[in-house]
Design an enzyme around this catalytic site. Structure first.
Site, PDB file in Angstrom:
ATOM      1  N   ARG A  96     -60.381 -12.332  23.955  1.00 56.86           N
ATOM      2  CA  ARG A  96     -59.315 -11.013  23.967  1.00 56.86           C
ATOM      3  C   ARG A  96     -58.268 -11.242  23.248  1.00 56.86           C
ATOM      4  O   ARG A  96     -57.514 -12.585  23.225  1.00 56.86           O
ATOM      5  CB  ARG A  96     -59.300 -10.330  25.050  1.00 56.86           C
ATOM      6  CG  ARG A  96     -60.271  -9.398  25.394  1.00 56.86           C
ATOM      7  CD  ARG A  96     -59.950  -9.095  26.913  1.00 56.86           C
ATOM      8  NE  ARG A  96     -60.503 -10.283  28.102  1.00 56.86           N
ATOM      9  CZ  ARG A  96     -60.931 -10.017  29.022  1.00 56.86           C
ATOM     10  NH1 ARG A  96     -61.160  -8.968  29.582  1.00 56.86           N
ATOM     11  NH2 ARG A  96     -61.373 -10.920  29.942  1.00 56.86           N
ATOM     12  N   ASP A 103     -71.954  20.763  31.554  1.00 52.05           N
ATOM     13  CA  ASP A 103     -73.034  21.030  32.352  1.00 52.05           C
ATOM     14  C   ASP A 103     -73.979  22.017  31.568  1.00 52.05           C
ATOM     15  O   ASP A 103     -73.408  22.660  30.469  1.00 52.05           O
ATOM     16  CB  ASP A 103     -72.588  21.900  33.598  1.00 52.05           C
ATOM     17  CG  ASP A 103     -72.076  20.773  34.604  1.00 52.05           C
ATOM     18  OD1 ASP A 103     -72.428  19.439  34.251  1.00 52.05           O
ATOM     19  OD2 ASP A 103     -71.281  21.360  35.722  1.00 52.05           O
ATOM     20  N   ASP A 124     -67.732  13.106  39.214  1.00 51.28           N
ATOM     21  CA  ASP A 124     -66.742  13.601  38.576  1.00 51.28           C
ATOM     22  C   ASP A 124     -65.436  13.346  39.176  1.00 51.28           C
ATOM     23  O   ASP A 124     -64.380  12.926  38.430  1.00 51.28           O
ATOM     24  CB  ASP A 124     -66.682  15.160  38.389  1.00 51.28           C
ATOM     25  CG  ASP A 124     -66.992  15.924  39.561  1.00 51.28           C
ATOM     26  OD1 ASP A 124     -67.392  15.519  40.597  1.00 51.28           O
ATOM     27  OD2 ASP A 124     -66.689  17.255  39.470  1.00 51.28           O
TER      28      ASP A 124
END
Ligand code: NAG
Ligand code: NAG
Ligand code: NAG
Length: 737
Positions: free
Chosen positions: A435, A555, A644
């Site tokens: 990295r 949804d 969620d």
């Protein structure tokens, strides 16, 4: 005559010198003897006290342990401590890590030949093992392991300490996969013992094992192989962790005190020179250097003439007040090179001034410490005031800020410290690109910037755009999560509204239907959409065909106009590291119930944006599926709920920012449309379950990661009394609720 006088004078001088010499010699030997006698007398043994560093400060150990010490000391000369020539290429089998970086931990309860449990461990080491066992790194299959961690506690290798584990050489021999230490990590905080504190003396041959060890010196480390480890307290939290102090304490840039130190002074022995001399810097005004000889019960036996004065001055200052009100903090070496003062100063944002020559600072392989500390030289103590006076205010500010970044990204929990150790080893593997140093040394740091074994990520990380001078992507993929077997009219209308967006790249229907659900393209409402089924109903799967950085998660019964979608996407482009969406929820602490509560009431703030209609960066799918603790995922899978909330926790945890709610819409689902199943949202059990989840997440994260916000973003001319033609997002005005 002149010559004779000169001769006499010379003789006289000669005699005087000899006299002085003898006088000094006897004086010295007297001093030497008095020291000796103090250390030898069995009656003057110190008692043990709680602080590690204080243990065996003065004198010899109590009798039961002295045998071990003698054994240890006699062994010291004769055995080999490590394989000095080790490098990653020679002592580490990287082929074990071809596909994954897994860590194997030896079984915790190994029995000896008598069937007795052999391994006792300190609380600290047990915590470290637990963290590994619960992490993503862990595997119980040694054939898949890249790295091995022993269950034998090697943290404290000072034979005088109560946590010292005996017979380690024998125990190591018994390890089935030891293989000379190859691919093993040995963690260590304290090595050596009074009086010499030999740095490389762990009391056993570590061979080819990588040492993750505190207080190493740069000269003793095997380059690119050993890892300099931070020294932290027993009470260091496993997870959660405290934030830095600077948040509320940034100004004024220069604090009341310029330089401060409060700590122990060793009268004798290694490390005492530095701590004995720093009092010279004390001036009682802007430089406060106070020390005490009071450590160990028998401190009086070894006290010198300054101890009484020092001790009384010491009592006058409060340590935490000094930390908070001082610009610089002196961090002199202790018995060993590292000291607790280092991390304490770092957390307090008190810029560490190091007096510990050759000390390899924690994780110096990846952390650029020059951005956060000031080095001074133990031998040139009097240069310290000059060095710190020459630091400009701008530099001061930058240094202080960096102390906080490093503390919060890598040091405030044991979990982070252990994970950084693994990430450093991972980064050395030839098949992984290392990295960028910038990623390690900026917020939110390398722990959350994963690199994968399956090639480089084909997108930018959500929090690095400004660093790399890049902009977030200009289009999005809509992923509709569908639990129905047929596509109803509402979905058709949603697809129509979506495809009208100029930013849409692709629509994917993530179908939950197991049987009969086929993957492939299908045309709905004149738009080609991709149906993906059979992934086990996981919403945050990193689907390979998501090519855009932005994901709009939906949804299948959501109602949104094209304008709302476009506006939310524009907001996301400004905040690509956050979740940006429509319906919001909040959490609060209920002190009566002593737990966190989840709330769907419309209040003045929120902390969760439901992912039934929200934009987020697709990198969070990767983090969700490959980085979060397996225990968190398990909670979601068992409850078939709460994913969620977990996603919101994840993003807030990583970024320390709340999500963003856009537009005034409150109901985002069509209510009571014919043919639609009853919404689970009205089900009280569903609601209770979410509450339970929330509290489980808090327990597993170690703190409440969610952050509150009271901001709602609307388009600029929203509800302004101007002609509708001048408004960019006209439909948003029309939404009735
Ligand atoms: C020192 O720090 C404490 C805690 O932050 C603060 O309350 C106090 O006012 C400070 N004192 C000075 C003189 O700045
Ligand atoms: C998405 O945007 C990128 C440039 O940001 C562009 O190269 C690509 O073609 C776009 N894809 C679609 C499907 O619009
Ligand atoms: C589509 O957008 C229109 C407004 O343009 C809105 O009235 C309708 O409810 C939306 N339909 C769906 C299913 O989102």
């Amino acid at each position: 005559m002149q010559a004779y006088k000169r001769f006499i004078l010379l003789w006289f001088l000669f005699l005087l010198t000899i006299c002085l010499y003898f006088f000094q010699l006897t004086g010295k030997s007297k001093k030497f003897k008095s020291k000796e006698s103090k250390n030898n007398g069995p009656k003057k043994l110190p008692s043990f006290i709680d602080d590690w560093e204080q243990i065996n400060e003065i004198g010899r150990p109590p009798t039961p342990k002295s045998y071990d010490l003698r054994l240890h000391n006699s062994l010291y000369v004769s055995y080999k401590k490590t394989n000095k020539n080790c490098r990653m290429e020679t002592c580490f089998d990287a082929s074990r890590c071809d596909k994954n970086f897994h860590v194997f931990v030896y079984p915790l309860s190994e029995l000896d030949s008598n069937g007795l449990m052999t391994s006792s461990r300190s609380i600290l080491y047990q915590k470290m093992l637990d963290i590994i066992l619960e992490s993503r790194y862990y595997t119980d299959d040694y054939t898949k392991a890249c790295v091995f961690v022993v269950a034998i506690d090697t943290l404290d290798r000072d034979p005088l300490s109560p946590d010292y584990i005996r017979n380690i050489p024998v125990k190591m021999q018994r390890l089935k996969h030891w293989n000379g230490g190859r691919n093993h990590i040995i963690f260590n905080l304290y090595s050596g013992s009074w009086p010499d504190y030999y740095e490389d003396d762990l009391g056993f041959y570590t061979g080819d094992a990588i040492l993750a060890k505190a207080s190493m010196s740069v000269t003793n480390m095997r380059p690119g192989f050993d890892i300099s480890f931070p020294l932290f307290h027993k009470k260091h939290p496993e997870r959660g962790g405290e934030s830095g102090f600077v948040r509320s304490n940034t100004f004024p840039i220069t604090k009341k005190y310029k330089l401060a130190f409060k700590g122990k002074r060793y009268v004798l022995g290694i490390g005492s020179e530095t701590r004995n001399s720093i009092f010279h810097l004390h001036n009682g005004k802007d430089t406060i250097i106070v020390t005490t000889c009071k450590h160990g019960k028998n401190w009086k036996d070894a006290q010198d003439e300054r101890c009484i004065v020092d001790n009384s001055l010491y009592e006058k200052y409060d340590y935490s007040e000094l930390l908070k009100n001082s610009t610089f903090c002196l961090v002199p070496r202790g018995r060993r090179l590292g000291s607790y003062r280092f991390l304490e100063a770092l957390q307090a944002g008190c810029i560490p001034v190091l007096l510990s020559n050759n000390w390899a600072l924690p994780f110096n392989e990846v952390i650029d410490w020059n951005k956060a500390v000031i080095w001074a030289d133990e031998r040139l103590l009097f240069q310290v005031p000059e060095i710190i006076n020459s630091v400009s205010e701008t530099k001061l500010f930058a240094l202080r800020q960096q102390t906080q970044i490093l503390w919060e990204q890598y040091f405030n929990t044991i979990e982070k410290i252990v994970f950084v150790t693994f990430e450093i080893i991972k980064e050395r593997l030839p098949m992984l690109q290392s990295r960028n140093g910038i990623i390690w040394n900026t917020s939110p740091g390398a722990l959350v910037s994963q690199h994968s074994f399956t090639g480089n990520l084909h997108f930018n990380l959500p929090f690095n755009y400004h660093l790399l001078g890049k902009k977030p992507g200009t289009n999005f993929t809509a992923v509709i999560f569908s639990q129905q077997s047929t596509f109803h009219t509402l979905l058709n209308r949603l697809v129509r509204n979506l495809s009208a967006s100029k930013y849409l790249s692709q629509i994917v229907v993530n179908s939950c239907v197991e049987s009969g659900g086929k993957s492939g393209y299908q045309t709905i409402a004149g738009t080609q959409i991709l149906i993906s089924s059979g992934n086990g109903c996981r919403r945050f799967e990193s689907l390979p065909f998501i090519k855009t950085e932005a994901v709009l998660s939906l949804d299948d019964d959501v109602v949104l106009s094209t304008d709302e979608i476009d506006f939310a996407f524009n907001v996301w482009q400004s905040f690509p590291e956050r979740i940006v969406g429509f319906p919001a929820r909040s959490h609060y602490w209920d002190s009566n119930k002593d737990s966190w509560l989840y709330s769907s009431k419309w209040t003045n703030d929120y902390s969760i944006v439901l992912t039934g209609a929200a934009f987020y960066h697709q990198y969070y799918n990767t983090l969700y599926t490959t980085w979060l603790s397996p225990l968190l995922i398990k909670t979601v899978e068992q409850s078939h709920n709460c994913e969620d909330i977990l996603m919101n926790c994840l993003v807030s945890h990583v970024t320390r920012h709340p999500p963003i709610k856009v537009s005034q819409r409150k109901h985002y689902k069509e209510q009571g449309i014919n043919g639609m199943p009853k919404s689970p949202w009205n089900d009280p059990d569903h609601f209770m379950q979410r509450q339970t989840c929330l509290n489980t997440f808090v327990a597993l994260f170690g703190y409440m990661p969610l952050l509150q916000s009271s901001v709602r973003l609307d388009p600029i001319l929203f509800k302004d009394p101007v002609s509708n033609f001048r408004k960019k997002y006209k439909q948003i005005e029309l939404i009735s609720n």
